[in-house]
Design an enzyme around this catalytic site. Structure first.
Site, PDB file in Angstrom:
ATOM      1  N   ASP A 269     -21.279  54.483 -64.105  1.00  0.00           N
ATOM      2  CA  ASP A 269     -20.772  55.193 -63.366  1.00  0.00           C
ATOM      3  C   ASP A 269     -18.536  55.040 -63.328  1.00  0.00           C
ATOM      4  O   ASP A 269     -18.613  54.098 -63.578  1.00  0.00           O
ATOM      5  CB  ASP A 269     -20.933  55.881 -62.413  1.00  0.00           C
ATOM      6  CG  ASP A 269     -22.041  56.689 -61.889  1.00  0.00           C
ATOM      7  OD1 ASP A 269     -22.690  57.656 -62.650  1.00  0.00           O
ATOM      8  OD2 ASP A 269     -22.077  57.307 -60.570  1.00  0.00           O
ATOM      9  N   HIS A 317     -19.278  62.746 -65.061  1.00  0.00           N
ATOM     10  CA  HIS A 317     -19.117  62.512 -63.846  1.00  0.00           C
ATOM     11  C   HIS A 317     -18.151  63.279 -63.482  1.00  0.00           C
ATOM     12  O   HIS A 317     -18.587  64.274 -62.525  1.00  0.00           O
ATOM     13  CB  HIS A 317     -19.324  60.604 -63.517  1.00  0.00           C
ATOM     14  CG  HIS A 317     -18.967  59.961 -62.164  1.00  0.00           C
ATOM     15  ND1 HIS A 317     -19.900  60.547 -61.119  1.00  0.00           N
ATOM     16  CD2 HIS A 317     -18.528  59.285 -61.583  1.00  0.00           C
ATOM     17  CE1 HIS A 317     -20.117  60.873 -60.261  1.00  0.00           C
ATOM     18  NE2 HIS A 317     -18.820  59.439 -60.151  1.00  0.00           N
ATOM     19  N   HIS A 321     -11.798  62.252 -59.722  1.00  0.00           N
ATOM     20  CA  HIS A 321     -13.281  61.556 -58.543  1.00  0.00           C
ATOM     21  C   HIS A 321     -12.806  61.990 -57.023  1.00  0.00           C
ATOM     22  O   HIS A 321     -13.279  60.920 -56.377  1.00  0.00           O
ATOM     23  CB  HIS A 321     -13.592  59.736 -59.210  1.00  0.00           C
ATOM     24  CG  HIS A 321     -14.523  59.728 -58.651  1.00  0.00           C
ATOM     25  ND1 HIS A 321     -15.241  59.460 -57.296  1.00  0.00           N
ATOM     26  CD2 HIS A 321     -15.514  58.951 -59.689  1.00  0.00           C
ATOM     27  CE1 HIS A 321     -16.391  59.267 -56.889  1.00  0.00           C
ATOM     28  NE2 HIS A 321     -16.552  58.808 -58.417  1.00  0.00           N
ATOM     29  N   HIS A 426     -22.063  51.018 -61.283  1.00  0.00           N
ATOM     30  CA  HIS A 426     -20.750  51.184 -61.962  1.00  0.00           C
ATOM     31  C   HIS A 426     -20.466  50.367 -62.493  1.00  0.00           C
ATOM     32  O   HIS A 426     -19.797  48.801 -62.615  1.00  0.00           O
ATOM     33  CB  HIS A 426     -19.992  51.042 -60.872  1.00  0.00           C
ATOM     34  CG  HIS A 426     -20.300  52.154 -59.385  1.00  0.00           C
ATOM     35  ND1 HIS A 426     -21.387  51.687 -58.441  1.00  0.00           N
ATOM     36  CD2 HIS A 426     -19.985  53.492 -59.198  1.00  0.00           C
ATOM     37  CE1 HIS A 426     -21.345  53.184 -57.895  1.00  0.00           C
ATOM     38  NE2 HIS A 426     -20.426  54.001 -58.686  1.00  0.00           N
TER      39      HIS A 426
END
Ligand code: ZN
Length: 466
Positions: A269, A317, A321, A426
């Site tokens: 991610d 994603h 964010h 990640h």
């Protein structure tokens, strides 16, 4: 003696008269191309030649020409040919006419043939008229309309006339447009509620005719199958448009279905990031393993391109964010999702429908911004054709662990042969990249296989907490 004298006088008179006659008889002027010449406006005047003779003698070389012609102005001008013979001057004139026999030009703005709606009105689209001599004579144009033919005519100052027409057809041959909201094909899990995402219909003549749409077909959410919903609309001229939507009712996959057992799905991610993602890609290539990257708006396009080109799955994603933005509302979530979807599409040409919610579908942080949003989104994204993936193994690299060995241990202690193993990592963390090769080696040595997530991978999901 007297007689002789008379004869002498007569002879003198005859000689005198003869001489006078000889002197005053005009020469012959022969002008090539005639005594009158017509020049078209714009042409230049050129002497076309002449011959002047008297009693067989050529005096052409003695001729003096006088002329005063203004080529820029229409009119009649004179050219004078003068010759002096024995002290006597003779003249001949040639007439030069500068004329304009060229028609003006009318130019229409827009087409010669125009269709207008039955309920419409023709609004003059404009025209211009120019003439070779008069210049812009648009103001002189006369416009008349008869039987849906518009005639534009104009005359220049010399009386040259131009005329053109424009035809107006009163008709509507354009079909209306139906725009479906949501996808043309919607996948629904058995038993999940079906709501039509809606549609709009517009017509070139009638405007918004959404309320005239007739819908047919139905979806049985309790029966597997492919259903068609048909949307039909007609405009007031009878032009018809039919659009179809496909709704597939499929059985809900479960993650521990036999096919995924013992498979490791490496998922990364928050990338891409230069310095880590590129090294992770190198290791994956080296080990012959495919993984899944849930990307954001960060990092260079070239890394997303590489992920795609090297056969990995590029999942979505979030663009920002930023939980406050993403989970502010359902609309706000989709705005963010579409941004990242468009980025991936722009770079790879591929419309990714594989998503991971920021914080996972089980997150509670979204409660702060919109109560119940995860309950809505987890159903809605699926109805819109997306597949979302959470994880069942966390590498802890989001904060709990900051060393390669910590990441490695978190992963291998949770691996299981009895299920699909979706590992959260990640690719922006240096210690994750440093743990990766050992994780892959461990998996290979212990009989696991590696795969990337695709649209046919059964969804691995958490339970929703908001
Ligand atoms: Zn994240």
């Amino acid at each position: 003696m007297k007689k002789k004298y008379v004869i002498g006088i007569i002879a003198i008179i005859v000689l005198f008269v003869g001489t006078m006659v000889f002197l005053f008889i005009p020469p012959k002027f022969k002008l090539n191309k005639g005594d009158t010449i017509e020049l078209k406006y714009g042409e230049t005047y050129k002497e076309s030649g002449y011959k002047i003779t008297k009693f067989g003698k050529d005096y052409s070389k003695k001729v003096k020409i006088k002329k005063n012609i203004n080529l820029k102005k229409l009119g009649t001008y004179k050219v004078t040919y003068e010759v002096k013979i024995n002290g006597i001057t003779f003249k001949k004139t040639r007439t030069v006419k500068i004329i304009d026999d060229e028609k003006p030009i009318i130019t229409l703005t827009g087409n010669e043939n125009i269709s207008i709606c039955p309920n419409g009105e023709y609004k003059e689209e404009g025209y211009t008229a120019t003439d070779n001599y008069d210049g812009d004579i648009t103001k002189k144009v006369k416009v008349t309309t008869k039987d849906n033919v518009i005639t534009y005519s104009v005359k220049d100052s010399s009386g040259n006339q131009a005329q053109i027409t424009r035809k107006i057809s009163i008709e509507d041959k354009t079909v209306p447009t139906i725009t479906l909201k949501g996808n043309k094909t919607i996948t629904l899990y058995l038993g999940n509620a079906w709501t039509d995402p809606g549609y709009t219909a517009t017509d070139n003549c009638d405007g918004n005719i959404t309320s005239n749409v007739v819908k047919s077909g139905s979806v049985n959410i309790n029966k597997l199958g492919t259903y068609k919903i048909t949307y039909t609309v007609k405009d007031s001229s009878g032009n018809q448009t039919i659009v179809e939507r496909t709704v597939k009712v499929v059985s809900k996959p479960t993650y521990n279905s036999a096919s995924g057992k013992g498979v490791i799905y490496l998922t990364f991610d928050d990338g891409p990031k230069q310095g880590t993602t590129n090294i992770i890609l190198d290791i994956l290539k080296d080990e012959g393993v495919k993984a899944t990257f849930f990307v954001t708006n960060s990092g260079p396009d070239s890394l997303i391109k590489r992920e795609f080109d090297e056969g990995h799955t590029v999942g979505l994603h979030t663009a920002s964010h930023n939980y406050a933005t993403v989970y502010k509302s359902v609309n706000s979530y989709y705005n963010d999702l579409l941004q990242i979807q468009n980025r991936v599409k722009r770079i790879t040409g591929y419309e990714s429908k594989i998503i991971r919610f920021p914080g996972g579908s089980s997150n509670t942080i979204s409660k702060k911004y919109s109560k119940g949003i995860m309950s809505t989104l987890t159903k809605d994204v699926v109805n819109k054709g997306y597949h979302y993936f959470d994880w069942n193994i966390s590498s802890g690299d989001a904060g709990e662990t900051t060393s390669p060995s910590g990441v490695y241990n978190n992963v291998i202690k949770s691996l299981s042969k009895n299920r699909a193993n979706v590992i959260l990592m990640h690719d922006i963390k240096t210690y994750t990249k440093d743990a990766l090769r050992n994780i892959i080696r461990y998996g290979k040595n212990n009989g696991y296989t590696f795969d990337k997530i695709t649209m046919s991978t059964p969804m691995v999901t958490h339970s929703v907490n908001n």
